[in-house]
Write a protein that holds these residues in place. Structure first.
Motif, PDB file in Angstrom:
ATOM      1  N   UNK A  33       0.829  -1.194   0.000  1.00 56.09           N
ATOM      2  CA  UNK A  33       0.000   0.000   0.000  1.00 56.09           C
ATOM      3  C   UNK A  33       0.866   1.247   0.000  1.00 56.09           C
ATOM      4  N   UNK A  34       1.991   1.178   0.728  1.00 53.26           N
ATOM      5  CA  UNK A  34       2.915   2.308   0.743  1.00 53.26           C
ATOM      6  C   UNK A  34       3.523   2.517  -0.641  1.00 53.26           C
ATOM      7  N   UNK A  35       3.792   1.418  -1.343  1.00 54.65           N
ATOM      8  CA  UNK A  35       4.400   1.521  -2.676  1.00 54.65           C
ATOM      9  C   UNK A  35       3.384   1.942  -3.729  1.00 54.65           C
ATOM     10  N   UNK A  36       2.157   1.712  -3.459  1.00 55.77           N
ATOM     11  CA  UNK A  36       1.123   2.056  -4.437  1.00 55.77           C
ATOM     12  C   UNK A  36       0.622   0.814  -5.137  1.00 55.77           C
ATOM     13  N   UNK A  37      -0.636   0.517  -4.912  1.00 60.97           N
ATOM     14  CA  UNK A  37      -1.186  -0.697  -5.515  1.00 60.97           C
ATOM     15  C   UNK A  37      -1.768  -0.409  -6.895  1.00 60.97           C
ATOM     16  N   UNK A  38      -1.642   0.848  -7.349  1.00 60.40           N
ATOM     17  CA  UNK A  38      -2.227   1.146  -8.659  1.00 60.40           C
ATOM     18  C   UNK A  38      -1.189   1.123  -9.773  1.00 60.40           C
ATOM     19  N   UNK A  39       0.003   0.592  -9.482  1.00 59.04           N
ATOM     20  CA  UNK A  39       1.056   0.604 -10.496  1.00 59.04           C
ATOM     21  C   UNK A  39       0.984  -0.612 -11.417  1.00 59.04           C
ATOM     22  N   UNK A  40       1.230  -0.338 -12.680  1.00 63.29           N
ATOM     23  CA  UNK A  40       1.284  -1.411 -13.672  1.00 63.29           C
ATOM     24  C   UNK A  40       2.685  -1.446 -14.254  1.00 63.29           C
ATOM     25  N   UNK A  41       3.355  -2.567 -14.139  1.00 63.96           N
ATOM     26  CA  UNK A  41       4.681  -2.724 -14.733  1.00 63.96           C
ATOM     27  C   UNK A  41       4.505  -3.366 -16.097  1.00 63.96           C
ATOM     28  N   UNK A  42       5.084  -2.718 -17.132  1.00 65.95           N
ATOM     29  CA  UNK A  42       4.939  -3.247 -18.496  1.00 65.95           C
ATOM     30  C   UNK A  42       6.317  -3.700 -18.945  1.00 65.95           C
ATOM     31  N   UNK A  43       6.448  -4.985 -19.209  1.00 65.93           N
ATOM     32  CA  UNK A  43       7.758  -5.603 -19.415  1.00 65.93           C
ATOM     33  C   UNK A  43       7.717  -6.471 -20.665  1.00 65.93           C
ATOM     34  N   UNK A  44       8.768  -6.410 -21.511  1.00 65.67           N
ATOM     35  CA  UNK A  44       8.804  -7.306 -22.689  1.00 65.67           C
ATOM     36  C   UNK A  44       8.815  -8.765 -22.232  1.00 65.67           C
ATOM     37  N   UNK A  45       8.258  -9.619 -23.069  1.00 65.73           N
ATOM     38  CA  UNK A  45       8.088 -10.998 -22.637  1.00 65.73           C
ATOM     39  C   UNK A  45       8.092 -11.888 -23.864  1.00 65.73           C
ATOM     40  N   UNK A  46       8.829 -12.998 -23.764  1.00 66.85           N
ATOM     41  CA  UNK A  46       8.829 -13.940 -24.883  1.00 66.85           C
ATOM     42  C   UNK A  46       7.759 -14.991 -24.615  1.00 66.85           C
ATOM     43  N   UNK A  47       6.735 -15.038 -25.478  1.00 71.47           N
ATOM     44  CA  UNK A  47       5.659 -16.008 -25.226  1.00 71.47           C
ATOM     45  C   UNK A  47       6.152 -17.443 -25.432  1.00 71.47           C
ATOM     46  N   UNK A  48       5.458 -18.390 -24.838  1.00 66.77           N
ATOM     47  CA  UNK A  48       5.831 -19.808 -24.928  1.00 66.77           C
ATOM     48  C   UNK A  48       5.405 -20.423 -26.251  1.00 66.77           C
ATOM     49  N   UNK A  49       4.448 -19.785 -26.927  1.00 71.45           N
ATOM     50  CA  UNK A  49       3.935 -20.359 -28.161  1.00 71.45           C
ATOM     51  C   UNK A  49       3.896 -19.267 -29.234  1.00 71.45           C
ATOM     52  N   UNK A  50       3.493 -19.669 -30.411  1.00 69.14           N
ATOM     53  CA  UNK A  50       3.302 -18.688 -31.478  1.00 69.14           C
ATOM     54  C   UNK A  50       4.621 -18.328 -32.175  1.00 69.14           C
ATOM     55  N   UNK A  51       4.527 -17.385 -33.070  1.00 71.28           N
ATOM     56  CA  UNK A  51       5.693 -17.111 -33.926  1.00 71.28           C
ATOM     57  C   UNK A  51       6.803 -16.367 -33.191  1.00 71.28           C
ATOM     58  N   UNK A  52       6.529 -15.891 -31.972  1.00 67.73           N
ATOM     59  CA  UNK A  52       7.574 -15.161 -31.253  1.00 67.73           C
ATOM     60  C   UNK A  52       8.325 -16.022 -30.249  1.00 67.73           C
ATOM     61  N   UNK A  53       8.030 -17.315 -30.225  1.00 65.40           N
ATOM     62  CA  UNK A  53       8.604 -18.080 -29.121  1.00 65.40           C
ATOM     63  C   UNK A  53      10.116 -18.241 -29.251  1.00 65.40           C
ATOM     64  N   UNK A  54      10.660 -18.072 -30.464  1.00 73.47           N
ATOM     65  CA  UNK A  54      12.115 -18.136 -30.596  1.00 73.47           C
ATOM     66  C   UNK A  54      12.692 -16.782 -30.987  1.00 73.47           C
ATOM     67  N   UNK A  55      11.873 -15.725 -30.834  1.00 68.50           N
ATOM     68  CA  UNK A  55      12.340 -14.394 -31.234  1.00 68.50           C
ATOM     69  C   UNK A  55      13.475 -13.937 -30.328  1.00 68.50           C
ATOM     70  N   UNK A  56      14.392 -13.128 -30.878  1.00 62.82           N
ATOM     71  CA  UNK A  56      15.517 -12.638 -30.085  1.00 62.82           C
ATOM     72  C   UNK A  56      15.032 -11.528 -29.167  1.00 62.82           C
ATOM     73  N   UNK A  57      15.811 -11.265 -28.126  1.00 70.59           N
ATOM     74  CA  UNK A  57      15.492 -10.183 -27.209  1.00 70.59           C
ATOM     75  C   UNK A  57      15.406  -8.862 -27.947  1.00 70.59           C
ATOM     76  N   UNK A  58      16.211  -8.767 -28.998  1.00 70.42           N
ATOM     77  CA  UNK A  58      16.249  -7.513 -29.746  1.00 70.42           C
ATOM     78  C   UNK A  58      14.928  -7.257 -30.481  1.00 70.42           C
ATOM     79  N   UNK A  59      14.357  -8.325 -30.995  1.00 68.58           N
ATOM     80  CA  UNK A  59      13.074  -8.190 -31.681  1.00 68.58           C
ATOM     81  C   UNK A  59      11.970  -7.819 -30.700  1.00 68.58           C
ATOM     82  N   UNK A  60      12.059  -8.433 -29.507  1.00 69.49           N
ATOM     83  CA  UNK A  60      10.958  -8.297 -28.562  1.00 69.49           C
ATOM     84  C   UNK A  60      11.002  -7.014 -27.761  1.00 69.49           C
TER      85      UNK A  60
END
Lengths: 247, 419
Positions: free
Chosen positions: B65-92
């Motif tokens: 509560x002190x840190x703020x519960x209304x914060x949303x962290x948006x972070x790049x992520x490599x999905x487990x499936x689909x065409x991005x599953x082997x994509x490089x960090x640079x692409x993502x």
């Protein structure tokens, strides 16, 4: 006819040996009879008692109690019959040591469907019937042998059983208290109670109306007692015997 | 009539059985206490562990509560499936332009900042800090993180647009570099670049649980400057209008980013949006694991305790064989005898459970006053008491069953002959 035993056999298998504890017993007892069963040890009188008390089931034959066929009943049904139709008196009293007299007397009510209403009242009434109303709160270790047996008889009577079964009821008692107990049994019989006792004492059997002798698992003789039972003389005989033994 | 009377009869019988059992237990006090020790310890241990976790959780909740519960962290992520599953960090990875117009398109989002982290050497004269944390931020960061500039000024839009070499420092950096208290207008070197200090940022709320938050030397630079110089991976932090609409904000941001990252409808997300509540959920998962491990240990102790109960009940059945015989002779059904001994075992175990809960409560009081343990809010929740009690009763049923069946199955004649 209250009790009708037909062709009762009880066969035990001990190792390779087959024991015929009862070997074809036919017996009929009417309501309000006072029957004594006698016989040497091993004659089958205890086994017969257990079957009459629905504690045991015969191997062969049928046992009809107050119109009910009990020989093929299951455990629960037999428990109900024991609770409602039979009152047991044991040689060694079998009182619960931590229960007061009145609680001991009330024990069978625990297992009666209607046993919860006026539980204490009923138990006190039963104690009054055996002249022990003033000992209701005493525990067994505060009672004499005769008093303990009277508590046990009150317990046997509490559900107004069809038959009172007593297995050597005076076996653990001295002559004075034996007199008390026998007087009480005769009194109960006069009030209409059907009583069957097992004893090896001829004098005790003399209080009954009818004496059955057992031998080798069969009924050897079945005779009425002619004279009106005179408890006083019976006890006098026993007292004499006791004193002889003491000498 | 008898149907109506049956429940009443059962209740009376139950009550009488319990009283009888209590009498029996009271008569064998020492034996009963020794027998239930296993259950007492097991229940005490599990209630104490649950109390500790509950206390820890409410502490963490307070911190969040002190840190703020209304914060949303948006972070790049490599999905487990689909065409991005082997994509490089640079692409993502994110690029700043993917976030252009986010606040306008997401009505539930109140503020938003891009964020990039790097570690570099900070130098001032003959003093230096190796591996200081260099963070690129945008103006909204101060509000989102609730860390305002105490001396000097925040970054202006101009600083951002020009990618100016200006910086904000935290008091820790100032002290380590032996700068004046008001150090505005002085300059420091980050790597080999010279930055002008424009202000001092207040330190982060000190959290005992998140030690790396705002610890150590921090230097903040405009995001664009950071992007040009260090080119490190960027993330974004958004704040929803209120904690209540954080799910809406999350959905809006997701929709927006899928468009700007040009994902096809069947592509999985190539980013994650984490609400701070998720960390709480994560803690709950960890807590659940701890509870399960504690539960397993307690299960073993209950098992041992249960075997003890079984043993003592067998002794009891053997001691009271004549009593059982008598009860059967006067008309007790096998079920009544079974019930009586089962009730006795359950009563014994339940008493052990109650003692265990009392013990756990004592432990909880103890740990609440333990200095530095972060357990001052520890308490035993009601459900834990119910579960602990229920389980000990269940142990009674389970381990009392065998002795009770043995008692119920006794032959009355044999039992009455027993010495």
């Amino acid at each position: 006819m209250l009790i009708r035993l037909t062709g009762i056999k009880k066969i035990y298998q001990v190792g390779v040996e087959t024991i015929h504890a009862l070997d074809g017993v036919d017996l009929q007892v009417d309501a309000n009879e006072f029957v004594a069963i006698m016989g040497p040890s091993g004659s089958g009188k205890s086994t017969l008692m257990n079957i009459l008390g629905c504690l045991d089931r015969p191997t062969h034959g049928t046992y009809e109690l107050a119109g009910e066929q009990t020989s093929r009943m299951g455990g629960s049904a037999l428990a109900r019959v024991r609770n409602q139709r039979i009152g047991f008196v044991f040689q060694s009293f079998e009182l619960m040591p931590r229960f007061s007299a009145v609680r001991n007397v009330a024990l069978p009510l625990t297992y009666s469907p209607d046993g919860w209403s006026n539980r204490r009242r009923k138990a006190l009434d039963a104690l009054a019937r055996v002249n022990l109303a003033d000992r209701a709160a005493h525990r067994p270790n505060q009672l004499s042998g005769g008093q303990k047996q009277r508590v046990a008889i009150a317990r046997a009577l509490i559900n107004q059983p069809d038959i009172l079964l007593a297995d050597e009821p005076t076996g653990n008692l001295d002559s004075r208290t034996t007199e008390d107990i026998l007087k009480l049994l005769v009194q109960l019989h006069r009030e209409g109670q059907t009583i069957i006792i097992v004893t090896h004492e001829r004098d005790v059997a003399a209080c009954a109306q009818r004496v059955i002798h057992m031998h080798d698992g069969r009924i050897h003789s079945d005779q009425p007692v002619e004279q009106d039972p005179d408890v006083g003389s019976v006890v006098a005989a026993k007292r004499q015997r006791d004193s002889q033994e003491a000498v | 009539m008898s149907l109506l009377r049956t429940p009443f009869y059962l209740a009376r019988f139950l009550l009488q059985s319990i009283l009888l059992a209590l009498g029996q237990i009271w008569m064998n006090k020492t034996r009963s206490v020794l027998t239930t020790t296993g259950i007492v310890i097991g229940v005490a241990a599990v209630t104490a562990v649950i109390a500790a976790l509950t206390g820890l959780r409410s502490n963490i909740l307070g911190e969040f509560e002190a840190l703020g519960t209304n914060k949303l962290y948006i972070i790049p992520y490599r999905p487990d499936t689909g065409r991005f599953q082997h994509a490089s960090g640079r692409t993502l990875r994110f690029t700043p332009d993917q976030f252009d117009g986010l606040v306008e398109h997401c009505p539930s989002v109140a503020g938003f900042t891009l964020l990039a982290d790097a570690a570099d050497k900070v130098i001032r004269g003959d003093r230096s800090i190796d591996g200081a944390r260099i963070t690129g931020i945008q103006p909204a960061w101060h509000e989102i993180e609730n860390r305002t500039v105490t001396l000097g000024r925040p970054f202006s839009l101009l600083d951002e647009q020009r990618a100016a070499y200006v910086c904000l420092i935290n008091p820790e950096t100032r002290d380590q570099l032996r700068l004046d208290r008001d150090c505005n207008g002085q300059s420091i070197y980050i790597g080999n670049r010279r930055f002008l200090i424009v202000g001092v940022v207040e330190p982060a709320v000190q959290s005992a649980l998140f030690l790396n938050q705002g610890e150590g030397a921090e230097v903040f630079v405009p995001f664009r400057t950071h992007w040009n110089v260090w080119q490190s991976r960027l993330i974004a932090i958004a704040a929803s209008q209120s904690p209540d609409v954080s799910d809406d904000a999350r959905a809006e941001v997701r929709f927006f980013l899928r468009q700007t990252r040009e994902l096809k409808p069947d592509d999985p997300d190539t980013f994650r949006i984490e609400v701070i509540e998720q960390y709480l959920r994560q803690f709950d998962r960890v807590a659940a694991t701890i509870t399960m491990v504690a539960g397993a240990i307690v299960g073993v102790s209950l098992l041992v305790g249960g075997v003890g109960i079984m043993n003592i009940m067998l002794v009891s059945v053997s001691e009271r064989t004549r009593e059982i015989g008598l009860r059967k002779a006067v008309g007790a059904r096998p079920a009544a005898i079974l019930f009586q001994f089962l009730i006795e075992a359950v009563t014994l175990c339940s008493l052990g459970g109650l003692l265990g809960i009392a013990g756990g409560w004592a432990l909880t009081l103890l740990m609440a006053v333990l200095p530095g343990a972060q357990l001052d809010k520890a308490y035993i929740p009601l459900w834990a008491i119910a579960v602990a009690f229920g389980f000990s009763a269940l142990v009674g049923v389970f381990f009392g069953m065998f002795p009770a069946f043995k008692a119920a199955g006794l032959d009355p004649i044999e039992a009455l002959r027993h010495e």
